[in-house]
Structure formats: C-alpha cells, structure tokens
Scaffold this active site. Structure first.
Site, PDB file in Angstrom:
ATOM      1  N   GLU A   1     -41.343  -0.104 -14.739  1.00 23.92           N
ATOM      2  CA  GLU A   1     -41.452  -1.328 -13.766  1.00 23.92           C
ATOM      3  C   GLU A   1     -39.924  -1.623 -13.042  1.00 23.92           C
ATOM      4  OE1 GLU A   1     -43.394  -4.854 -15.159  1.00 23.92           O
ATOM      5  OE2 GLU A   1     -42.148  -6.028 -14.139  1.00 23.92           O
TER       6      GLU A   1
ATOM      7  N   GLU B   1     -43.514  -5.812 -21.897  1.00 18.43           N
ATOM      8  CA  GLU B   1     -42.275  -6.797 -22.089  1.00 18.43           C
ATOM      9  C   GLU B   1     -42.441  -7.592 -23.753  1.00 18.43           C
ATOM     10  OE1 GLU B   1     -41.088  -8.786 -18.835  1.00 18.43           O
ATOM     11  OE2 GLU B   1     -40.230  -6.926 -17.667  1.00 18.43           O
TER      12      GLU B   1
END
Length: 517
Positions: free
Chosen positions: A360, A255
């Site tokens: 994820e 991220e």
C-alpha cells in the site's frame, strides 16, 4: 506521444493541445505539472511495447515539463561517447525476481469508476489492465469495509455467529467490486493476481466491541474467536470463488499496529507480532492449509516497514508459524524515518526464502499536504524514488492504494482524503491521469513477472536513481530517475553490445529497453 505547443488559456487552465487523438490532452491545474484528461472516446495510451532490433534501444520519458511516456529509439555505439558518467550493466550480479505492480479495488475506487459512463469506465479499466494500457498484474481487495467505504460493515455482523452461518458478501462486493474485477480480468492478457486484506473483525469478536479504535480479538490464539476469524477469511475466498475470482494471496490483516492505538479513527484490528505469530500457527495457517485454497500465499505484516526486521523475526523464527507464511507486506508511510537497507535488505538477508512486497502507498496523507493535487510532479517523484529504493532493497513488487478517487480524494467515511493516480470527475464524464499514473507505468509496463534485478556500477558519484533488470526474454530494462534541476548526460555500457548514449532531463523518469540476444 508527440510534444506539441498550442497553448490556450481557458477558465484558468492551460490546455496543451496535441496533434493526435491518442496523445495526452494535457491540463495544468497549477501543481507543478499536467494531468492527461480522458473520456469515453479519447485517451492517450502507451500502446504495445515492441522490442527494438538487436543493437538498438528504445527509451520512454515522462517529465515535469509535460512529456508522458514519449518514445524514442537509438543505436548502440562501438566506442564510448565520452560521457563523464558511465553506468555499467553487471548481469552476473543477480538479485530478486519481480512479481509485479498494481493498485486497490476499494469500495471508493469502485464507486468512482462506476460514476462514469460505461464507455469511460471501459476506457479507465483499459488504461490500467489491457495490453495497450500499463498492464497492472496485482489488485488488492479489502475484505469488507475500510476507511475508503461510505459505511461501516463486515460480512458477519450477527453477534455470536461463531459458525458464520450468516456470512454474506455486501452490496459493495456483489454490485461494484466483483463486476469491475471481472471486467479488469477480461481486459488483461494474463490472469490478475488478487490479494485480500481485512481491516477489522466483526465487532462482537473484538475486545472493544467496535470496528474502530483500539481493539483486538477476544480470547487467545487457538480459541473460538481466533478460529472464527480464520474461517472468515476462508469464507471470503469461497464467496468470491463463486464469481470465478480466485486469490493469489492474502495478508494477515491491514496495519495490525493501528488497532493498538487509542482512539484510532477507522477500522482496525490490533495484533502484536507475538499474537499474529500464534494466530497464524494455530488458526489461520491450518485453516488455509485444510481449505480449498492451500496454495494461496500468506503475507504477514501489511504495515510500515519501520517494523522490520523485528516483526519478521518474531513470526519467522517460529517453525510452526513460518511454515504457513510466503511473504512480508510493507506500506510506504513513514519510510523517510528508516533507511531501506536496515529494514528491507536486512530482513531479506535474514529470511531470503520469503518475498518482500509493497502492499500500500498513496500521496496526500500527510498533515499539511492532504488530498488531491492535480498534476503534482513532486508526488510523482516521491512514488518513483520509493519504488526504486524498495526494488533496490529486494522488494518484488509495489501496490498503489485506490485505483481511482474523486476530486476530494474520497469518498471516505472518516474524511481521510488522499490522492490517487486517477481522479474522476463524473460531472464531466472525464478522468484525469496524474503524473503518478505514468510513474507506475514506467515500472508496470516494462518489468514483466520474473524480471530479475541485476547489478549496475558507476564511473563517478551521481544523483540519478537507477534500477536495472534482465527480463525473461533476455532483454534489459533500466529505470532512471532524475530529481535534480540539471540535465545529466550518461552512457550505459553493456559489454555484449557496446555503449548506449543517454540523457536524463531535469525532473524526469526514463525507461530504457533493449534486446541482449
């Protein structure tokens, strides 16, 4: 696994007893459906899936009412069943090939697994990785700490150590994650595909001097900080290699947009697509290429799919960066904000040579709906819908987040508690397999690596959500999700075999399998 109907009220839980020790020992915690309780000596298992004889099909059903991978067998028919909904298999329409499914061996997952007795640990690992379990092929491994750790650390916390002389794996790696990964590999019939993701560089390499919050690497791509960060990845691969663990892939960082947010609460490292592009072109790509790991697949983004196709365009339109990249990783958070076709399919059509891979996902992350919900069928349907949407838009595989959490949804040092397909209760030496575990099974158990998504067409509009595949052994797999309150009758038409009579019960997921030879 047979359905049984013995109901006993005990300490506020409805226990649905089963006639066979291999059946689900069901517990209802009041969240819409049941969990299956497992311990060192007893756990339900899907077992080995055998292809039925030609002209026959098998179906596996899981439902809100408590079915868990219930198997039945049927026969193709020469003539139409007359069902209003006909689903036609179009094997000549060929799309992407499947890579596989899995979850993450975080510090928290490892701690929870190891909190059980050795027998219960083995049982849990078998459920995920063995031929009698759901046969996960992928395991995501955080590089040093993330929020699902109990402390903040990296492997090179000595300021100014640009040559990484003091690079050292943590106790969490050596005594927890590595032994469990070795055990998982020993249980698996095929080599596991490990892939690594780092949350933050050491604080002394960063602009904000901290592992958390808004911060990026000091200097510029090509500079010493960026080169050290690239070598940090290589050192990680080398150190795990000493334990006979090799990595199928690595992401360019978890991220990257999180590290661009002011006051971000846990570990992060900020990149823009432009700085990630240049770091890959000048530092990470060349470092991997000249290391002992030139075939390790490099996956960019590792962030929410709403960043596509822009993020991919910036990096993959640059020849120097693109030559080192193999795939694009997406997370499922905020998926409801962006249609999959304008993000995933558009990216695939722009860059078809780069695979899309979901890296994820977890339930229980939304404000107002946080943490563990034992037995939640709504969360199971969210998983199934997202996987089908992703796969129907060129994604090649789907990775869940923590393999196991405790009943709080942790440990997590910043209290970012979420849900997991397996929840551990060490006080009873049991673990609970959530409905989401069985959702993962409906894909991971049946879609072998190399299975190719193919076309389907419908005789009329339907709310059923469907994905169809031809496996390398030429068998067909249909996965059908019914999120409605109504039972839906249908037939599948396979022109080589005839008509498969089928029914999708309310709030259920169904996997169909048959040989086309």
């Amino acid at each position: 696994m047979r359905e049984t109907a013995i109901f006993i009220l005990l300490t506020g839980l409805i226990i649905i007893a089963r006639a066979d020790s291999n059946d689900c020992q069901a517990l209802n915690f009041g969240h819409g459906s049941v969990v299956c309780a497992c311990n060192a000596t007893n756990c339900d298992s899907v077992g080995r899936v055998v292809l039925p004889d030609p002209g026959q099909f098998v179906s596996y059903v899981s439902s809100k009412t408590g079915s868990r991978l219930v198997r039945s067998q049927g026969q193709f028919q020469e003539n139409s069943t007359g069902a209003a909904l006909r689903i036609t298999l179009n094997p000549s329409q060929k799309y992407q090939r499947t890579k596989g499914f899995g979850g993450a061996m975080t510090d928290a997952a490892a701690m929870n697994i190891l909190s059980l007795s050795s027998g219960a640990q083995d049982q849990l690992l078998r459920q995920y990785f063995s031929p009698d379990g759901i046969e996960y092929r992928f395991v995501r491994v955080p590089v040093a700490s993330c929020d699902f750790s109990t402390r903040l650390y990296t492997y090179a916390d000595t300021p100014g150590d640009y040559d990484l002389q003091n690079f050292t794996l943590a106790e969490e790696d050596i005594h927890m994650k590595i032994p469990l990964l070795q055990r998982a590999q020993a249980l698996s019939a095929q080599p596991l595909n490990l892939f690594a993701s780092a949350w933050s560089a050491p604080a002394w390499l960063k602009t904000n001097g901290a592992l958390t919050g808004k911060g990026s690497l000091k200097g510029k791509p090509g500079g010493k900080e960026h080169k050290t960060w690239a070598q940090y990845y290589i050192r990680f691969l080398e150190e795990y290699g000493k334990y006979n663990l090799s990595f199928w892939g690595l992401t360019s960082g978890n991220e990257p947009t999180a590290g661009q947010m002011t006051n971000y609460s846990f570990q992060a490292l900020g990149f823009t697509p432009e700085t990630q592009r240049d770091w890959i072109a000048l530092d990470l790509g060349p470092a991997l290429h000249s290391s002992s790991f030139p075939k390790t697949r490099l996956i960019i983004l590792d962030d929410n799919r709403l960043l596509l196709p822009h993020w991919a365009k910036v990096i993959l339109s640059d020849v120097q960066a693109a030559r080192y990249v193999h795939g694009i990783g997406v997370h499922w958070y905020l998926d409801s904000l962006v249609p999959p076709d304008i993000t995933l399919s558009t990216t695939h059509h722009l860059y078809p040579e780069y695979f899309l891979f979901a890296t994820e996902a977890c339930s229980g992350w939304k404000p107002g709906d946080r943490g563990v919900r034992l037995g939640s069928w709504d969360r199971a349907e969210d998983y199934a819908r997202d996987i089908i949407q992703d796969m129907n838009n060129y994604v090649t595989g789907w990775t869940d987040w923590n393999l196991a959490l405790n009943q709080d949804g942790g440990p997590n040092w910043v209290k970012n508690f979420v849900d997991s397909p397996i929840i551990v209760d060490p006080s009873k030496d049991v673990f609970y397999k959530q409905p989401t575990f069985y959702i993962m099974a409906h894909f991971s158990k049946f879609l072998w690596e190399g299975s190719q998504r193919v076309g389907v067409s419908f005789s009329q509009h339907t709310d059923l959500e469907i994905s169809a595949y031809i496996r390398p052994d030429s068998s067909a797999v249909f996965i059908i999700l019914n999120r409605s309150e109504e039972e839906v009758q249908f037939e599948v038409w396979d022109q080589t075999l005839g008509f498969l009579p089928g029914s999708a019960s309310p709030h259920s997921i169904l996997t169909l399998l048959w040989s086309r030879r």
